[in-house]
Structure formats: C-alpha cells, structure tokens
Scaffold this motif. Structure first.
Motif, PDB file in Angstrom:
ATOM      1  N   ALA A  83       0.827  -1.210   0.000  1.00  0.00           N
ATOM      2  CA  ALA A  83       0.000   0.000   0.000  1.00  0.00           C
ATOM      3  C   ALA A  83       0.855   1.251   0.000  1.00  0.00           C
ATOM      4  N   ILE A  84       1.941   1.242   0.729  1.00  0.00           N
ATOM      5  CA  ILE A  84       2.853   2.394   0.757  1.00  0.00           C
ATOM      6  C   ILE A  84       3.454   2.609  -0.630  1.00  0.00           C
ATOM      7  N   VAL A  85       3.949   1.539  -1.235  1.00  0.00           N
ATOM      8  CA  VAL A  85       4.578   1.644  -2.554  1.00  0.00           C
ATOM      9  C   VAL A  85       3.564   2.103  -3.602  1.00  0.00           C
ATOM     10  N   GLY A  86       2.387   1.502  -3.589  1.00  0.00           N
ATOM     11  CA  GLY A  86       1.358   1.890  -4.553  1.00  0.00           C
ATOM     12  C   GLY A  86       0.955   3.347  -4.420  1.00  0.00           C
ATOM     13  N   ASN A  87       0.874   3.825  -3.195  1.00  0.00           N
ATOM     14  CA  ASN A  87       0.563   5.233  -2.962  1.00  0.00           C
ATOM     15  C   ASN A  87       1.628   6.137  -3.578  1.00  0.00           C
ATOM     16  N   THR A 109       2.299  24.548  -4.405  1.00  0.00           N
ATOM     17  CA  THR A 109       3.296  23.637  -4.960  1.00  0.00           C
ATOM     18  C   THR A 109       3.298  22.333  -4.182  1.00  0.00           C
ATOM     19  N   SER A 110       3.333  21.218  -4.911  1.00  0.00           N
ATOM     20  CA  SER A 110       3.456  19.893  -4.309  1.00  0.00           C
ATOM     21  C   SER A 110       4.665  19.193  -4.918  1.00  0.00           C
ATOM     22  N   VAL A 111       5.411  18.480  -4.093  1.00  0.00           N
ATOM     23  CA  VAL A 111       6.641  17.870  -4.592  1.00  0.00           C
ATOM     24  C   VAL A 111       6.855  16.487  -3.986  1.00  0.00           C
ATOM     25  N   GLY A 112       7.714  15.727  -4.672  1.00  0.00           N
ATOM     26  CA  GLY A 112       8.246  14.501  -4.114  1.00  0.00           C
ATOM     27  C   GLY A 112       7.351  13.287  -4.233  1.00  0.00           C
ATOM     28  N   ILE A 113       7.787  12.221  -3.584  1.00  0.00           N
ATOM     29  CA  ILE A 113       7.129  10.920  -3.729  1.00  0.00           C
ATOM     30  C   ILE A 113       5.748  10.877  -3.085  1.00  0.00           C
ATOM     31  N   CYS A 114       5.460  11.803  -2.180  1.00  0.00           N
ATOM     32  CA  CYS A 114       4.126  11.897  -1.581  1.00  0.00           C
ATOM     33  C   CYS A 114       3.440  13.201  -1.940  1.00  0.00           C
ATOM     34  N   GLN A 115       4.043  13.973  -2.827  1.00  0.00           N
ATOM     35  CA  GLN A 115       3.491  15.268  -3.232  1.00  0.00           C
ATOM     36  C   GLN A 115       3.132  16.121  -2.013  1.00  0.00           C
ATOM     37  N   PHE A 151      11.640  11.146   5.859  1.00  0.00           N
ATOM     38  CA  PHE A 151      10.641  12.091   6.341  1.00  0.00           C
ATOM     39  C   PHE A 151       9.281  11.409   6.480  1.00  0.00           C
ATOM     40  N   MET A 152       8.932  10.501   5.576  1.00  0.00           N
ATOM     41  CA  MET A 152       7.716   9.719   5.770  1.00  0.00           C
ATOM     42  C   MET A 152       7.754   8.982   7.098  1.00  0.00           C
ATOM     43  N   TRP A 153       8.867   8.335   7.367  1.00  0.00           N
ATOM     44  CA  TRP A 153       9.055   7.610   8.632  1.00  0.00           C
ATOM     45  C   TRP A 153       8.883   8.559   9.817  1.00  0.00           C
ATOM     46  N   HIS A 154       9.465   9.749   9.702  1.00  0.00           N
ATOM     47  CA  HIS A 154       9.350  10.757  10.754  1.00  0.00           C
ATOM     48  C   HIS A 154       7.888  11.181  10.942  1.00  0.00           C
ATOM     49  N   GLU A 155       7.189  11.447   9.852  1.00  0.00           N
ATOM     50  CA  GLU A 155       5.782  11.833   9.965  1.00  0.00           C
ATOM     51  C   GLU A 155       4.950  10.720  10.597  1.00  0.00           C
ATOM     52  N   PHE A 156       5.215   9.489  10.207  1.00  0.00           N
ATOM     53  CA  PHE A 156       4.462   8.370  10.759  1.00  0.00           C
ATOM     54  C   PHE A 156       4.592   8.300  12.289  1.00  0.00           C
ATOM     55  N   HIS A 157       5.702   8.754  12.810  1.00  0.00           N
ATOM     56  CA  HIS A 157       5.943   8.668  14.249  1.00  0.00           C
ATOM     57  C   HIS A 157       5.655   9.968  14.987  1.00  0.00           C
TER      58      HIS A 157
END
Length: 222
Positions: A83-87, A109-115, A151-157
């Motif tokens: 699910a993470i990869v597909g997102n 502006t939106s950027v990166g792998i998670c926009q 940063f995704m890991w950081h946000e998750f925590h």
C-alpha cells in the motif's frame, strides 16, 4: 480491520481519529493530541544506503526493513508495504520519482514521492527543513529519495501517528490503502472518512494490488 458503513454513504470507512479534510475549514492535518505520540523515534536517523535495482524496489525494501526492525506491525506486512509503494506510485509516477514537481496543485506547490504540499496546512516546508534544504526548490533539486523516505518515517511517528497506527493494523490490502489515504488525505478522504468507492481510492488499490502480487523483499537485511 473490517470495512464498515458510515453515515457518509456506502463504501465509506470511518477513520475518525483524524478529523477534517482538505475540504473542511477546520481541517488540521497534524495529530498533536498526546506528547507521547509525537516523540521522535529513536530510529529517526538518516538512511545511508537504499537496497534495490529501481526506485520501486528501493522503496519496497526500505519499508520492509524499517517495519520488520521496528516490530510494531500487527497486520499483514506485505499488504502494508504494498500500500505504501502503490501510494507513492500514484503520487509521483510508476517509477516513483523523487523529483516529481507540481507547481499548480490547487494554487500551491506539491513535490516529491508523496506530493507534499505547501499552503495553509503546510507539509512541504517541514519536509524540506527535515531534509536540510534551504531556499527555493524546483524540479531537479528536491531532496533525494532516501531523505524523503526518512521524512515519511518521521511523519508516521509524529504528526501522522494515527494514520500509521491504522496502517500497522491492516490485515488486508484494502485496509492498508485506507491507512495510506488517511496519511495522504487525497480527494477520497473527506471529514475523517475514506470513500472506498472513490476513483482515487480505487486507483491506489489497483496499484497496491499489483505490487502485492508481483513484488517481494529483495534486500539483504531482513
């Protein structure tokens, strides 16, 4: 976790721990309910090397290794990682492009792998600050894939702990995608609900199912 009908209509899932939506004037993307939930994890250290022969495999391997090492997932690990990869594929392209850049995302502006998006509920500048980027950014000079994953890991925590908890408990690919939409809050997320009939949800589910059926961990650390 089983899907439940909610007052929002058929196919909606109650994800009420995070209130509001991008369409709500009171929407707040951050969970600041308890200090304990917002402590930076002891494993919040820079990644020095990603294993894999493509960005897709690197993202898959990153999350497999992180979640296995943390040991906090009570759900199906393959569903969660898929699910993470597909997102990330839906947000930044099938190849997962860390330099994906959209200067006109609803006026921001939106950027990166998670926009990650700027604006009123800014998640763009916290990402850039976390990654050590100062000054204006554009296509081609965004943070590297490894730092965006960190940063995704950081946000998750921290700010996205409730979405992360939902994701960790997902035992099906459908519910894992719900967890990622709670994190992303795309157009299928409205006022604390995920509409599982929305085309945005269904596109992410299709990508996640493809990853689930075609990929597995290919690194050497888990």
């Amino acid at each position: 976790m089983l899907f439940r009908s909610f007052n929002g209509g058929p196919g909606s899932v109650n994800s009420s721990p995070i209130e509001g939506s991008n369409q709500s004037p009171n929407y707040n993307p951050y969970d600041t309910s308890t200090p304990a939930d917002n402590q930076v994890p002891s494993t919040d250290t820079p990644t020095t090397q990603l294993s894999g022969d493509s960005n897709v495999s690197k993202v898959y391997n990153y999350w497999w290794e992180k979640l296995k090492a943390e040991g906090s997932a009570s759900g199906d690990l393959k569903c969660i990682v898929s699910a993470i990869v597909g997102n990330c594929q839906i947000e930044s392209g099938d190849g997962i492009n860390a330099q994906a850049y959209n200067p006109a995302d609803r006026g921001e502006t939106s950027v990166g792998i998670c926009q990650w998006r700027g604006g009123k509920y800014d998640r763009l500048n916290p990402m850039l600050s976390f990654c050590g980027v100062n000054g204006p950014v554009g296509k081609g000079n965004l943070p590297t894939l490894d730092r965006q994953l960190d940063f995704m890991w950081h946000e998750f925590h921290t700010s996205e702990r409730k979405a992360y908890n939902h994701l960790l408990s997902a035992s099906t690919i459908q519910d894992a995608v719900v967890g990622m939409i709670m994190y992303e809050r795309d157009a299928s997320y409205v006022r604390g609900q995920v509409d599982t009939t929305s085309p945005y949800y269904l596109k992410k589910l299709q990508k996640a199912r493809t990853i689930l059926s075609s990929m597995s961990y290919s690194g050497g650390n888990a």
